[in-house]
Design a protein around this motif. Structure first.
Motif, short mmCIF file in Angstrom:
data_model
loop_
_atom_site.label_atom_id
_atom_site.label_comp_id
_atom_site.label_asym_id
_atom_site.label_seq_id
_atom_site.Cartn_x
_atom_site.Cartn_y
_atom_site.Cartn_z
N GLU A 1 -4.49 7.47 -1.42
CA GLU A 1 -3.93 6.22 -0.92
C GLU A 1 -4.31 5.09 -1.88
O GLU A 1 -5.34 5.15 -2.54
CB GLU A 1 -4.49 5.91 0.47
N TRP A 2 -3.48 4.07 -1.94
CA TRP A 2 -3.78 2.89 -2.75
C TRP A 2 -3.37 1.66 -1.96
O TRP A 2 -2.57 1.71 -1.04
CB TRP A 2 -3.06 2.94 -4.10
N SER A 3 -3.94 0.53 -2.33
CA SER A 3 -3.55 -0.76 -1.74
C SER A 3 -3.80 -1.85 -2.77
O SER A 3 -4.64 -1.71 -3.66
CB SER A 3 -4.31 -1.05 -0.45
N HIS B 1 0.85 -1.19 0.00
CA HIS B 1 0.00 0.00 0.00
C HIS B 1 0.89 1.24 0.00
O HIS B 1 2.08 1.16 0.27
CB HIS B 1 -0.96 -0.01 1.19
N HIS C 1 0.82 5.65 -1.59
CA HIS C 1 0.09 6.79 -2.13
C HIS C 1 0.49 6.99 -3.60
O HIS C 1 1.56 6.57 -4.03
CB HIS C 1 0.34 8.06 -1.31
N GLU D 1 -6.53 -2.84 -5.41
CA GLU D 1 -7.81 -2.89 -4.69
C GLU D 1 -8.44 -1.51 -4.57
O GLU D 1 -9.64 -1.36 -4.66
CB GLU D 1 -7.60 -3.48 -3.29
N GLN D 2 -7.61 -0.51 -4.28
CA GLN D 2 -8.11 0.86 -4.17
C GLN D 2 -7.06 1.81 -4.68
O GLN D 2 -5.88 1.46 -4.65
CB GLN D 2 -8.50 1.19 -2.72
#
Length: 149
Positions: free
Chosen positions: A79-81, A11, A13, A43-44
Motif C-alpha cells: 500500500e502507498w499514500s 492512496h 497499491h 508518505e508510505q
C-alpha cells in the motif's frame, strides 16, 4: 506564480509492470488532466518529499507513473499514500455549443449541474455515433433536466 494550486490526498497499491513500479490509485481520479506531469509527496511505504509523476487516467483506473525510478521493485503489492500537488484545479466540463443552445432555448441552466452530472451527460452525448443520434440525445437531456424543480 505557484507551482501548484491544490493538494489531493491519494492512496493505493504499488504494481510492477514492464520493470517499472507504478502507483495505482484506489479510485479513479476524475476531472483532472491525464498525461499531466506533476509532483507527489509520498508518505508510505517510504517517505519521499518530491516524486515527479505522470497522471494516467483510463476508463476505470488512475495510475501515477514515476518519471524517475524511486521505488524498489520488491515493494510491488504494498500500500502507498501521499499527497498529489495539482498544478491547477479540476477541469470544468465544457458544454458543447449545440447542447448549450438547446438548453438555453428550453430555459435549462447548465451552470447548475454538478460536476458528476455534467460529466455523465456529456459522456452520453459524446458517444452519439451520428448527427441524428446526437440531436436525439440533446433533446433527451434537455427534456429530462427541464422537468426538474
Amino acid at each position: 506564480m505557484p507551482r501548484h494550486t491544490g493538494e489531493l490526498a491519494v492512496h493505493g497499491h504499488l504494481r510492477q509492470r514492464e520493470g517499472k513500479t507504478l502507483l495505482v490509485v484506489n479510485g479513479r481520479l476524475s476531472g483532472r488532466d491525464t498525461f499531466l506531469s506533476t509532483t507527489l509527496r509520498l508518505e508510505q511505504p517510504v517517505r519521499v518529499r518530491k516524486v515527479a509523476v505522470r497522471i494516467l487516467t483510463f476508463d476505470d483506473v488512475t495510475v501515477l507513473s514515476p518519471l524517475d525510478p524511486v521505488l524498489p521493485q520488491e515493494r510491488a503489492g504494498e500500500e502507498w499514500s501521499g499527497t498529489l500537488l495539482i498544478p491547477h484545479g479540476a477541469r470544468p466540463p465544457v458544454i458543447p455549443e449545440d447542447l448549450a443552445q438547446a438548453a438555453a432555448e428550453a430555459g435549462v441552466d447548465t451552470g447548475g449541474w454538478s460536476l458528476a452530472e455534467a460529466r455523465h451527460l456529456l459522456t452520453f452525448l459524446s458517444e452519439a455515433g451520428s448527427a441524428s443520434v446526437r440531436a436525439e440525445r440533446i433533446g433527451m437531456i434537455v427534456k429530462a433536466l427541464g422537468g426538474r424543480s
